[in-house]
Design an enzyme around this catalytic site. Sequence first.
Site, PDB file in Angstrom:
ATOM      1  N   SER A 107      40.157 123.568  22.059  1.00  0.00           N
ATOM      2  CA  SER A 107      39.646 124.073  20.789  1.00  0.00           C
ATOM      3  C   SER A 107      39.889 123.061  19.665  1.00  0.00           C
ATOM      4  CB  SER A 107      40.274 125.454  20.518  1.00  0.00           C
ATOM      5  OG  SER A 107      39.660 126.084  19.430  1.00  0.00           O
ATOM      6  N   ASP A 158      31.135 131.877  24.278  1.00  0.00           N
ATOM      7  CA  ASP A 158      32.082 131.480  23.224  1.00  0.00           C
ATOM      8  C   ASP A 158      31.421 131.697  21.859  1.00  0.00           C
ATOM      9  OD1 ASP A 158      33.827 130.203  21.474  1.00  0.00           O
ATOM     10  OD2 ASP A 158      34.192 128.504  22.804  1.00  0.00           O
ATOM     11  N   HIS A 189      35.904 132.060  24.304  1.00  0.00           N
ATOM     12  CA  HIS A 189      36.674 130.925  23.780  1.00  0.00           C
ATOM     13  C   HIS A 189      37.977 130.718  24.563  1.00  0.00           C
ATOM     14  CE1 HIS A 189      37.202 127.857  20.772  1.00  0.00           C
ATOM     15  NE2 HIS A 189      38.408 128.305  20.468  1.00  0.00           N
TER      16      HIS A 189
HETATM   17  C1  MLT Z   1      38.223 124.108  14.885  1.00  0.00           C
HETATM   18  O1  MLT Z   1      38.492 124.516  13.777  1.00  0.00           O
HETATM   19  O2  MLT Z   1      38.603 123.022  15.340  1.00  0.00           O
HETATM   20  C2  MLT Z   1      37.373 125.011  15.728  1.00  0.00           C
HETATM   21  O3  MLT Z   1      36.707 125.908  14.928  1.00  0.00           O
HETATM   22  C3  MLT Z   1      38.164 125.674  16.768  1.00  0.00           C
HETATM   23  C4  MLT Z   1      39.291 126.480  16.209  1.00  0.00           C
HETATM   24  O4  MLT Z   1      40.359 125.932  16.025  1.00  0.00           O
HETATM   25  O5  MLT Z   1      39.139 127.677  15.998  1.00  0.00           O
END
Ligand code: MLT
Length: 206
Positions: A107, A158, A189
Amino acid sequence: MNNLQFVHRYLPGKTPDARLLLLLHGTGGDESDLLPLGRELASEAAFLSPRGKASENGAARFFRRDAEGVFDEGDVIRRAHELADFVVAAAAQYHFDLTRVIAVGYSNGANIAAALLLLRPEVLSGAVLFRAMVPLSQPPLASDLKHKPVFISAGAADRIIPASNAEQLAALLKDRGAAVTLRVIQASHRLVREDVTSAKAWLDLL
Ligand code: MLT
C-alpha cells in the site's frame, strides 16, 4: 546507537551473500509490521525495515497525502530521495550488498517503492509491490529500469487502489525497461494468501 535517519530494524541474512528485502509498511504500520511477511517470502534473506516518517494523525506513512489517493508529490519526491539515501547509508553500516536489494512494499509502502524505482532506481535490484498505484503524475521519463524485475499484486475489488491504477503503474514501469509481472487477484485492499504464495513463487525464480 547509529546515525541512520529512520527508526528501523535490520536483521542479517542466513548467509553473508543473502539478498536483502527492504520492507515498507502501509499507512499506520511500523518497522516490525512486515517482518513476518518478509520471512515467509524469503526466509534466508536479510531484512531492513524502516518506519515511515510522515505522520497522518499519528499514523506513520512514507509521504504526505492531501486525501486518499491524492499525494503531495513534492513530499513523495523529497522522501523517496531521503529513503534512498538511508538505504545507501544502511548498506555501509550493516555491510549488505547494495546491488541485491529488493523492495517489498504494501500500500503506502508499495507506493514509495514505486517512487524509488522511478527516482532512484540504482538502490533497488527489484521490487514486490502489493496494492500499489502510480505515485507521481509526471514521473521522470528517463528512469532506466533495464530489465529490473518487478512483481505487482493488485486486488480486483480494491476500493482504495483500483486495479486499473496498478495496471497504469505496470505500463509505466515497462515503458522504462522493467520486467513487470502483474497479478490481479480476487481480493480487496487487504492481502490474502494468494498474494504471498504468488510473490514467493516469483521471488524464488529470481
Ligand atoms: C497511499 O496513500 O499511499 C495510498 O492511498 C494507500 C494508503 O496508504 O492508503
